[in-house]
Design an enzyme around this catalytic site. Structure first.
Site, PDB file in Angstrom:
ATOM      1  N   LYS A  11       0.837  -1.209   0.000  1.00  0.00           N
ATOM      2  CA  LYS A  11       0.000   0.000   0.000  1.00  0.00           C
ATOM      3  C   LYS A  11       0.875   1.265   0.000  1.00  0.00           C
ATOM      4  CE  LYS A  11      -3.937  -2.255   2.291  1.00  0.00           C
ATOM      5  NZ  LYS A  11      -4.934  -2.126   3.382  1.00  0.00           N
ATOM      6  N   TYR A  51     -12.029  -1.619  -3.935  1.00  0.00           N
ATOM      7  CA  TYR A  51     -12.581  -1.860  -2.604  1.00  0.00           C
ATOM      8  C   TYR A  51     -14.113  -1.745  -2.571  1.00  0.00           C
ATOM      9  CZ  TYR A  51      -8.147  -2.260  -0.044  1.00  0.00           C
ATOM     10  OH  TYR A  51      -6.928  -2.697   0.459  1.00  0.00           O
ATOM     11  N   ASN A 114      -1.994  -0.056   6.726  1.00  0.00           N
ATOM     12  CA  ASN A 114      -1.463  -1.301   7.306  1.00  0.00           C
ATOM     13  C   ASN A 114      -0.573  -2.072   6.328  1.00  0.00           C
ATOM     14  OD1 ASN A 114      -3.499  -2.148   5.653  1.00  0.00           O
ATOM     15  ND2 ASN A 114      -4.711  -3.160   7.224  1.00  0.00           N
ATOM     16  N   HIS A 117      -2.001  -5.429   1.295  1.00  0.00           N
ATOM     17  CA  HIS A 117      -3.293  -6.047   1.002  1.00  0.00           C
ATOM     18  C   HIS A 117      -3.025  -7.467   0.535  1.00  0.00           C
ATOM     19  CE1 HIS A 117      -7.202  -6.920  -0.801  1.00  0.00           C
ATOM     20  NE2 HIS A 117      -6.504  -7.451  -1.791  1.00  0.00           N
ATOM     21  N   GLU A 128      -9.203  -9.963  -8.262  1.00  0.00           N
ATOM     22  CA  GLU A 128      -8.191  -8.943  -7.962  1.00  0.00           C
ATOM     23  C   GLU A 128      -6.980  -9.065  -8.889  1.00  0.00           C
ATOM     24  OE1 GLU A 128      -9.475  -8.377  -3.275  1.00  0.00           O
ATOM     25  OE2 GLU A 128      -7.511  -9.228  -3.727  1.00  0.00           O
TER      26      GLU A 128
HETATM   27  P1  IDP Z   1      -7.841  -6.956   5.140  1.00  0.00           P
HETATM   28  O1  IDP Z   1      -7.011  -5.944   4.410  1.00  0.00           O
HETATM   29  O2  IDP Z   1      -7.110  -7.551   6.312  1.00  0.00           O
HETATM   30  O3  IDP Z   1      -8.433  -8.012   4.230  1.00  0.00           O
HETATM   31  P2  IDP Z   1     -10.515  -5.776   5.258  1.00  0.00           P
HETATM   32  O4  IDP Z   1     -11.494  -6.019   6.349  1.00  0.00           O
HETATM   33  O5  IDP Z   1     -10.773  -6.425   3.935  1.00  0.00           O
HETATM   34  O6  IDP Z   1      -9.063  -6.171   5.820  1.00  0.00           O
HETATM   35  O7  IDP Z   1     -10.420  -4.205   5.074  1.00  0.00           O
HETATM   36  C1  IDP Z   1      -9.761  -3.662   3.947  1.00  0.00           C
HETATM   37  C2  IDP Z   1      -8.883  -2.536   4.402  1.00  0.00           C
HETATM   38  O8  IDP Z   1      -9.715  -1.484   4.931  1.00  0.00           O
HETATM   39  C3  IDP Z   1      -7.927  -2.853   5.551  1.00  0.00           C
HETATM   40  O9  IDP Z   1      -6.725  -3.488   5.137  1.00  0.00           O
HETATM   41  C4  IDP Z   1      -7.653  -1.465   6.120  1.00  0.00           C
HETATM   42  O10 IDP Z   1      -6.742  -0.746   5.288  1.00  0.00           O
HETATM   43  C5  IDP Z   1      -9.033  -0.834   5.999  1.00  0.00           C
HETATM   44  N1  IDP Z   1      -9.833  -1.004   7.221  1.00  0.00           N
HETATM   45  C6  IDP Z   1     -10.427  -2.145   7.675  1.00  0.00           C
HETATM   46  N2  IDP Z   1     -11.078  -1.930   8.828  1.00  0.00           N
HETATM   47  C7  IDP Z   1     -10.907  -0.612   9.109  1.00  0.00           C
HETATM   48  C8  IDP Z   1     -11.347   0.234  10.189  1.00  0.00           C
HETATM   49  O11 IDP Z   1     -12.038  -0.192  11.112  1.00  0.00           O
HETATM   50  N3  IDP Z   1     -10.944   1.542  10.131  1.00  0.00           N
HETATM   51  C9  IDP Z   1     -10.183   2.043   9.108  1.00  0.00           C
HETATM   52  N4  IDP Z   1      -9.769   1.282   8.084  1.00  0.00           N
HETATM   53  C10 IDP Z   1     -10.108  -0.024   8.081  1.00  0.00           C
HETATM   54 MG    MG Z   2      -9.847  -7.809   2.724  1.00  0.00          MG
END
Ligand code: IDP
Ligand code: MG
Length: 139
Positions: A11, A51, A114, A117, A128
């Site tokens: 990212k 997304y 984070n 992805h 994807e």
């Molecule tokens: P993942 O990346 O671990 O699969 P997902 O639930 O698919 O997690 O969420 C996609 C992305 O959305 C996350 O990697 C993160 O960047 C963001 N995200 C997920 N939950 C939150 C939240 O509660 N607050 C802000 N951003 C979030």
């Molecule tokens: Mg995800």
């Protein structure tokens, strides 16, 4: 176990912080082969499309702003159980819950920014991968 492919992204925060080599090194050391790779800067519309599954979530606007804020690296990773192996290397979405030694536990300091992805299932991996790569771009 079946050889599978998955889609990974480093990212914008991972790219800005100089973590491309660190992250790719972890993939290679853990049996994931790179089958395609490119750096690109997503538009907001492209981030929204990628997304789209999260469009009802409160963080959708902020997430798609962040994902279009700078270059990302997209990769196709291949290996036995690639989807799960990559998810295990990434760690939990929230770095505070991520297991020690995972990419997110080691480097993320924000639930949204984070670092990485990774596709979460065979169907999403297929969609994807097709989002980022055409047949000519895969080895
Ligand atoms: P993942 O990346 O671990 O699969 P997902 O639930 O698919 O997690 O969420 C996609 C992305 O959305 C996350 O990697 C993160 O960047 C963001 N995200 C997920 N939950 C939150 C939240 O509660 N607050 C802000 N951003 C979030
Ligand atoms: Mg995800």
């Amino acid at each position: 176990m079946a050889i599978k492919q998955t889609l990974s992204m480093i990212k914008p925060d991972g790219v800005k912080r100089g973590l491309i080599g660190e992250v790719i090194g972890r993939f290679e050391k853990n049996g994931l082969k790179i089958k395609a790779m490119k750096m690109l800067h997503l538009t907001k519309a492209q981030a929204q499309q990628f997304y789209a599954v999260h469009q009802e979530r409160p963080f959708y606007g902020s997430l798609t702003e962040f994902m279009s804020s700078g270059p990302i690296v997209a990769l196709i990773l291949e290996g036995e159980n690639a989807i799960q192996v990559n998810r295990d290397l990434m760690g939990a979405t929230d770095y505070r819950q991520a297991a020690a030694g995972t990419i997110r536990a080691d480097f993320a300091r924000d639930i949204e920014a984070n670092i990485v992805h990774g596709s979460d299932a065979a169907e999403t991996a297929k969609t994807e991968i097709a989002f980022f790569f055409n047949e000519l771009e895969k080895v």
